[in-house]
Design a protein around this motif. Sequence first.
Motif, PDB file in Angstrom:
ATOM      1  N   UNK A   1       1.949  -9.122  -0.811  1.00 18.91           N
ATOM      2  CA  UNK A   1       3.382  -9.398  -0.848  1.00 18.91           C
ATOM      3  C   UNK A   1       4.134  -8.081  -1.018  1.00 18.91           C
TER       4      UNK A   1
ATOM      5  N   UNK B   1       2.573  -7.939 -10.154  1.00 20.10           N
ATOM      6  CA  UNK B   1       2.119  -9.319 -10.154  1.00 20.10           C
ATOM      7  C   UNK B   1       2.697  -9.984 -11.396  1.00 20.10           C
ATOM      8  N   UNK B   2       3.227 -11.162 -11.191  1.00 19.83           N
ATOM      9  CA  UNK B   2       3.801 -11.857 -12.343  1.00 19.83           C
ATOM     10  C   UNK B   2       2.672 -12.329 -13.261  1.00 19.83           C
TER      11      UNK B   2
ATOM     12  N   UNK C   1       1.728 -16.835 -14.268  1.00 21.28           N
ATOM     13  CA  UNK C   1       1.400 -17.783 -13.200  1.00 21.28           C
ATOM     14  C   UNK C   1       0.362 -18.765 -13.719  1.00 21.28           C
TER      15      UNK C   1
ATOM     16  N   UNK D   1      -0.638 -22.718 -13.890  1.00 25.66           N
ATOM     17  CA  UNK D   1      -0.355 -24.038 -13.343  1.00 25.66           C
ATOM     18  C   UNK D   1      -1.044 -25.078 -14.244  1.00 25.66           C
ATOM     19  N   UNK D   2      -0.628 -26.337 -14.130  1.00 25.80           N
ATOM     20  CA  UNK D   2      -1.223 -27.348 -15.012  1.00 25.80           C
ATOM     21  C   UNK D   2      -2.739 -27.433 -14.856  1.00 25.80           C
ATOM     22  N   UNK D   3      -3.395 -27.960 -15.864  1.00 25.17           N
ATOM     23  CA  UNK D   3      -4.847 -28.147 -15.837  1.00 25.17           C
ATOM     24  C   UNK D   3      -5.173 -29.288 -14.895  1.00 25.17           C
ATOM     25  N   UNK D   4      -6.051 -29.033 -13.923  1.00 26.62           N
ATOM     26  CA  UNK D   4      -6.263 -30.009 -12.867  1.00 26.62           C
ATOM     27  C   UNK D   4      -6.885 -31.300 -13.391  1.00 26.62           C
ATOM     28  N   UNK D   5      -7.661 -31.205 -14.465  1.00 26.58           N
ATOM     29  CA  UNK D   5      -8.265 -32.411 -15.027  1.00 26.58           C
ATOM     30  C   UNK D   5      -7.205 -33.384 -15.502  1.00 26.58           C
TER      31      UNK D   5
ATOM     32  N   UNK E   1      -4.053 -33.478 -14.564  1.00 27.98           N
ATOM     33  CA  UNK E   1      -3.263 -33.975 -13.431  1.00 27.98           C
ATOM     34  C   UNK E   1      -4.025 -35.071 -12.703  1.00 27.98           C
ATOM     35  N   UNK E   2      -5.313 -34.835 -12.481  1.00 27.39           N
ATOM     36  CA  UNK E   2      -6.135 -35.836 -11.805  1.00 27.39           C
ATOM     37  C   UNK E   2      -6.178 -37.136 -12.588  1.00 27.39           C
TER      38      UNK E   2
ATOM     39  N   UNK F   1      -3.016 -38.996 -12.279  1.00 25.14           N
ATOM     40  CA  UNK F   1      -2.983 -39.720 -11.005  1.00 25.14           C
ATOM     41  C   UNK F   1      -3.751 -41.023 -11.090  1.00 25.14           C
ATOM     42  N   UNK F   2      -4.953 -40.968 -11.670  1.00 20.80           N
ATOM     43  CA  UNK F   2      -5.761 -42.180 -11.804  1.00 20.80           C
ATOM     44  C   UNK F   2      -5.028 -43.203 -12.657  1.00 20.80           C
TER      45      UNK F   2
ATOM     46  N   UNK G   1     -11.045 -31.123  -6.568  1.00 18.11           N
ATOM     47  CA  UNK G   1     -12.289 -31.819  -6.930  1.00 18.11           C
ATOM     48  C   UNK G   1     -13.135 -32.020  -5.676  1.00 18.11           C
TER      49      UNK G   1
ATOM     50  N   UNK H   1      -5.503 -38.558  -5.362  1.00 17.01           N
ATOM     51  CA  UNK H   1      -5.581 -37.868  -6.649  1.00 17.01           C
ATOM     52  C   UNK H   1      -5.945 -36.404  -6.419  1.00 17.01           C
TER      53      UNK H   1
ATOM     54  N   UNK I   1      -1.962 -27.732  -8.971  1.00 22.31           N
ATOM     55  CA  UNK I   1      -2.716 -26.841  -9.839  1.00 22.31           C
ATOM     56  C   UNK I   1      -3.379 -25.650  -9.153  1.00 22.31           C
TER      57      UNK I   1
ATOM     58  N   UNK J   1      -0.945 -43.753  -4.436  1.00 18.89           N
ATOM     59  CA  UNK J   1      -1.365 -44.225  -5.754  1.00 18.89           C
ATOM     60  C   UNK J   1      -0.730 -45.554  -6.118  1.00 18.89           C
TER      61      UNK J   1
ATOM     62  N   UNK K   1      -0.962 -13.444  -2.467  1.00 25.98           N
ATOM     63  CA  UNK K   1       0.206 -13.538  -3.336  1.00 25.98           C
ATOM     64  C   UNK K   1       1.402 -13.641  -2.402  1.00 25.98           C
TER      65      UNK K   1
END
Lengths: 354, 198, 557
Positions: free
Chosen positions: B6, B11-12, B15, B17-21, B23-24, B27-28, C112, C187, C195, C221, C536
Amino acid sequence: MVRSDQIRRPLSKAAGIAVLLAGGLLAASLCFGAPGDPSPLPSIFDPRSTPTKWIYDLSHFVLLITGLIFAVVFSLLTYVVVKYRKRQGDDGREPAQVYGSTQIELAWTVIPILVVVVLFLVTARAIHSIQDAPKPESAVEVVAIGHQFWWEFRYPQLGVVTANELHIPVSEAAHPTPAFLTLLSADTDHSFWVPQLAGKTDLIPNHVNHMWMDPNQTGIFLGQCAQYCGTQHAKMLLRVYVDTSEDFALWVRGQQQPAVLDANVTAGRRVFETTACINCHAVGGTVADGRFGPDLTHLMSRHTIASGAAENTKANLRLWMQKPDVIKPGSLMPAMQLSNADLDALVDYLETLR
Amino acid sequence: MSAVTSPFTERSPEWTLPYKGKVGMAGLIIAESAIFTIFVVAYLFYLGKSITGPTPREVLETPIFFTICLLSSSLTIHLAGKELENGHRKTFLILWSITIALGALFLFGTALEWHRLIYEHGLTISTNLFGTTYYSLVGLHATHVTAGLVMLTVVLLFGLADRVGIDQAARIGTLSLYWHFVDAVWIVVFTVVYIVGR
Amino acid sequence: MSSDAMAIPSATAEARPCVEVVHEWVTTVDHKRLGILYIVYALLFLVVGGIEAIIIRIQLIRPHNDLVSPQVFNRMFTMHGTTMIFFVAMPVLFGFANYLVPLMIGARDMAFPRLNAFSFWLTALGGLLLYFSFLGGNGLYGAGNAPDVGWWAYAPLTAKAFSPGPSSDYWTIALLVSGFGSIGTAINLIATILCLRCMGMTLNRMPLLAWLNLVMSGMVLIAITPLSAAQIMLLVDRYLGGHFFDTQAGGSATIWMHFFWIFGHPEVYVLIIPCFAFMSEIIPVFSRKPIFGYPVMVGATVCIAFVSLSVWAHHMFTIGMNSYANSFFTITTMAVGVPTGIKIFNWLGTMWGGSIQFKTPMLFSIGFLFQFLIAGLTGIMLASAPFDWQLSLSYFVVAHFHYVIVGGILFALFAAFYYWYPKMTGRMLSERLGKLHFWLFLIGFHLTFDVMHFAGILGMPRRIYTYEPRPGWGTLNLVVTIGAFIQGAAILVFVTNLVYSYFKGAKAGNDPWDAWTLEWSVSSPPPAYNFASIPVVASRRPLWDLKHPEDPDSRYE
């Protein structure tokens, strides 16, 4: 390559339009059946009663609005495609990179919202007029019960039970006699659709529906079941006979009589009453009181059998009882496994049930 | 060339992001909530519409004790997670086991109730609309409790084999979300079946 | 992960044992391979569903035709609808999403990967189970094998009384299983998009394809699950003696309709939104301009997602709801047309002032715009409840939704194929065959589906295996059938193109279209790890910034 593309794109538009127009003209020419046409055309654009007339008027307004929208957007699309195509002389520079415009986006949000509001108000009025119409004293009340794959019609106030061919009087403006139908089902979902007389309404088990129609013209109007109900959904046809009030009264009187007792056909009658026929069929004034199949008391007053699948002739009647799958494969009429002699006697008997 | 750089040189550092576990699992949970909503709607729609058979008022007994068990297990699993984050593996295992026991107790209570309904009142899934909707809704929930217990037990086994530590805390947290969801659903089911429905 | 290691050179084409290759594909968890598996799977079923459609059309070519019995016909339209929605449209869109989303957001794979594989195989199993019914099932009154209750499977037609054999169960369980697969992928997509974005890619800078797949996944969903719930209820009815839809026990046939359409309507938005995504990526590149109004495109899509949850009963205008309910669903249905229409204007705004190149992806995109416009307008007609009382359950409605699904979704998919095939295979699809495909399909499509509207206007209901010789019905149906054959020929051209170009197509290179999103920064096909070092980004079009360092997008956003 690029140049032929440039010509082809507008040509493709033209091709698409040509097909559209051709199809449109072809179909439009078929859309309107002449009154009293021997082979009536159940077109939704040929209204013969008040509810269908109101729907027809509404449809004009909707078509006008959608037609305008189409004209505007299609013109924009054609213009853009023609004017902003990449030309031979372009030097490969990128055009001005425009990211958006709040005013334009606001405009093309607000205008559609207004269009929707207007469309909705006009529609809501039609919904209420049709659905919430009061039932006048002089209405003819019919209870329609959907079966796999035939229609049962009962006139509770008149004591009439018939099948598949509905008779109602023409409704005059001075003395309206609309037909108000209560819709029930004996098994699965069906839908009563006679396009020239009313919008369709479903017949759903354990769920009572209502509809009405006031035909302004005598004649025969065709329709059929519109909600998939099983194997022979396609041949659950409807015939609505709109009679003059005199003819209607005559027909009612005929239907109210008990079955004709003709001494010449006792053999056939015995076959009828001693085989499985009476499990499903009723003949008024006799021991036959089955409700699964159509009432046969005045079978010969109908022009068709098997809910419109065949003309009511001697040959067809015989065939229907012997091999129903030839006329309507998958219908619930069983092949009766009768001897030829019995079959002939039976047909003779049925032919007396006028 | 498969790297893209870029124009920005710094670099910021911010950065994340939410924990994917999480978030997943969210969703479930959303998807499962939709399924339960449909069963709840069917239950409410059919209240009072049964043609025959016992009515809710006649046969239902509010399972207060077992509800408290289940809802307490939400507390214990939450505490267990906290203990694990602080590295107290033993306490974590104890609280985790209590959670499982409370959940199992709840299932036992459901079994008792069903046994009573079937054998004393003759109410089965095919008796009438109430039977159908009741057993389906409560049964769907119980199935989810069972699935949760299975997963909790697997974690317990791993824990007993000394394989669950601080590094697994995030995943334990994700699983706990599921368990909290199961409890939240029970609050809804309980209200609909035992309070509104009577 | 972000080391500066050199790109690993792609494996040389040495002959490997077939078993090894198959094993690799069957056990893969790589999003690119799973994406291709989904797409190939969907293409196979497209052909199968198309054959079912051809059978339907030949049977209807004239009144009282007897190519097939009513029992077979009823199976054909049921399987055609079920196949096309669940085993063509859903898988192919998930396939493209699977392939493209991680690449476009600068990630190495989905969140996943094993769930990804599991979801694909669930979907695949569902399709096989549905088709096994031809061998093992038993239909209405024991009259056949595959399901024959229509793809909506209305109660009580699916009750044991009317469908004693297991064909309805094949329908139910196949869709239940593949439904869980869809939920798994949804999901996965949500977790991936939220993420795993590369540094600098805020939600505001994400490609629209990622945004729209995020919205679509959210809808999956809460839209697929009502169908799953209803199907569980149906199984309870059929096997445990339940009464959910048992009208004899006081149950309701209409509640199945509500549950089904609470799924069914958002489902069609689930299908169209990824196609909006394709258009939003392709039209800008071939107009040489950025998408017009990025924030509004996102906002309109979110708006559509929410409003579409409130319109479902416009499929039920004829069931006898009261006038207030009918009015409510009329207004919500018309309202959802507003954000949808806005998108068409934004695409036009993108093309306005641009330099439009009529390569095959753009031809299909223009076709999409034209046809989606018409489909939306016939949708407005159907939204008006009294008009719908005439139009619904007739061939007008069949024409409308095929206009959306074939004229809209399939055209957008063709555009996507021609656009991203080079990325996936390293070869360009033939432009000549592509244009032949486009023209043939366009003509066939319009011949069939323009004319079909009039059959409905003339009173022809749907789902009938034959019809009476009413004036005009025969001619219209004949023309419709001819169009179907032309479309079939076009599909053959397309498949030929796919296969031929795989071996003989021109080499594509990284970026054959001079595009601006991250997938074009890697080789074609991309290496297994996608990016040697995670990018980036500083704007919505990172490659534009690279190619135009004097005028980067980051200056304007």
